[in-house]
Write an enzyme that holds these catalytic residues in place. Structure first.
Site, mmCIF file in Angstrom:
data_model
loop_
_atom_site.group_PDB
_atom_site.id
_atom_site.type_symbol
_atom_site.label_atom_id
_atom_site.label_comp_id
_atom_site.label_asym_id
_atom_site.label_seq_id
_atom_site.Cartn_x
_atom_site.Cartn_y
_atom_site.Cartn_z
ATOM 1 N N SER A 1 42.615 20.007 -16.935
ATOM 2 C CA SER A 1 43.781 19.194 -17.277
ATOM 3 C C SER A 1 44.280 19.545 -18.680
ATOM 4 O O SER A 1 43.630 20.291 -19.420
ATOM 5 C CB SER A 1 43.411 17.708 -17.242
ATOM 6 O OG SER A 1 42.511 17.399 -18.304
ATOM 7 N N SER B 1 42.073 19.415 -22.345
ATOM 8 C CA SER B 1 40.664 19.645 -21.996
ATOM 9 C C SER B 1 40.044 20.781 -22.812
ATOM 10 O O SER B 1 38.843 21.024 -22.717
ATOM 11 C CB SER B 1 40.523 19.949 -20.500
ATOM 12 O OG SER B 1 41.224 21.138 -20.153
ATOM 13 N N GLU C 1 48.500 29.586 -20.460
ATOM 14 C CA GLU C 1 49.488 28.812 -19.690
ATOM 15 C C GLU C 1 49.985 29.608 -18.478
ATOM 16 O O GLU C 1 51.184 29.707 -18.214
ATOM 17 C CB GLU C 1 50.669 28.396 -20.585
ATOM 18 C CG GLU C 1 50.280 27.581 -21.800
ATOM 19 C CD GLU C 1 49.761 26.181 -21.467
ATOM 20 O OE1 GLU C 1 49.732 25.813 -20.276
ATOM 21 O OE2 GLU C 1 49.381 25.460 -22.405
ATOM 22 N N VAL C 2 49.043 30.164 -17.741
ATOM 23 C CA VAL C 2 49.388 31.070 -16.639
ATOM 24 C C VAL C 2 50.176 30.371 -15.539
ATOM 25 O O VAL C 2 50.883 31.016 -14.749
ATOM 26 C CB VAL C 2 48.108 31.724 -16.080
ATOM 27 C CG1 VAL C 2 47.263 30.716 -15.315
ATOM 28 C CG2 VAL C 2 48.425 32.932 -15.215
ATOM 29 N N GLN C 3 50.101 29.030 -15.466
ATOM 30 C CA GLN C 3 50.821 28.305 -14.417
ATOM 31 C C GLN C 3 52.338 28.408 -14.564
ATOM 32 O O GLN C 3 53.075 28.102 -13.628
ATOM 33 C CB GLN C 3 50.408 26.825 -14.397
ATOM 34 C CG GLN C 3 50.958 25.961 -15.511
ATOM 35 C CD GLN C 3 50.172 26.060 -16.798
ATOM 36 O OE1 GLN C 3 49.115 26.687 -16.835
ATOM 37 N NE2 GLN C 3 50.659 25.435 -17.853
ATOM 38 N N HIS D 1 42.807 6.501 -12.668
ATOM 39 C CA HIS D 1 43.881 5.988 -13.515
ATOM 40 C C HIS D 1 45.089 6.926 -13.556
ATOM 41 O O HIS D 1 45.985 6.739 -14.377
ATOM 42 C CB HIS D 1 43.362 5.726 -14.931
ATOM 43 C CG HIS D 1 42.451 4.544 -15.013
ATOM 44 N ND1 HIS D 1 41.100 4.648 -15.280
ATOM 45 C CD2 HIS D 1 42.694 3.215 -14.817
ATOM 46 C CE1 HIS D 1 40.556 3.443 -15.272
ATOM 47 N NE2 HIS D 1 41.490 2.559 -14.990
#
Length: 207
Positions: free
Chosen positions: A16, A19, A89-91, A186
């Site tokens: 996430s 993290s 940040e490969v996404q 949550h």
């Protein structure tokens, strides 16, 4: 622990937001640099939150990186002297990045990749799942849920302090003003389609 007898493999660092993914990528890159290994680091140009020419973790550690718009640019930039390639940040890249990563590893390059494995909806964030399947090493990190203190595997998107709708765009670059880590229990996504299978199974167990 195993020993790599061939050069060229893929390491994925996922989890996430908040993290420590970028921090871990930076740590591995710095260790290689101290060992005088030729390293090149890349980041998507869309991610200019802290510095447009560096990867900066949320705790402030950083390393220089080349901003690119398309993952194919990495293949054009990497020469025969490069031993390690880092991608943060490969996404934010499309699925072409998977082929680029595979090509680099096949060339004998150690590829270290960091990115979100789940989007703000709590759903698999492509192309990270594909990279996860192909990687030799996967490190999954958790943050801490600010609500209960449990391990946080999800990323909560907030709009004016309220949970973002399921129908919002997948990509929205931001930091603590837009996101916070959450545990499974949550993590809130208004208008998320119900898991009918799980609901029916639970109802059947109760009856």
């Amino acid at each position: 622990m195993y020993v790599m007898k061939q050069n060229g493999w893929v390491e994925l660092i996922c989890g996430s937001m908040f993290s420590g993914k970028s921090e871990e990528l930076i740590r591995r890159v710095r260790r290689a640099t101290y060992a005088h290994i030729n390293v090149r680091v890349y980041k998507p140009a869309i991610d200019d939150r802290y510095d447009d020419k560096a990867i900066v973790s949320h705790d402030g550690t950083s390393t220089m990186a080349r901003p690119i718009h398309d993952a194919v640019e990495i293949l054009e930039d990497v020469d025969n002297n490069v031993e390690i390639v880092g991608i943060d940040e490969v996404q934010f890249f499309d699925n072409n990045v998977v082929d680029v990563i595979e090509e680099l590893a096949d060339r004998g390059i150690r590829v270290i990749v960091a990115g979100l494995d789940l989007d703000f909806r709590g759903e698999p964030f492509e192309p990270v799942p594909k990279i996860m399947a192909l990687a030799e090493s996967v490190t999954k990190l958790n943050a801490i849920c600010p609500i209960c203190g449990s391990p946080a595997s999800r990323t909560q998107r907030l709009i004016d302090g309220k949970p973002a709708s399921y129908n919002d765009p997948i990509i929205l670059v931001g930091a603590s003003e837009s996101y916070e880590p959450r545990c499974r229990h949550h993590h809130e996504v208004p208008f998320r389609p119900e898991n009918n299978f799980a609901t029916k199974s639970w109802d059947a167990l109760k009856s």
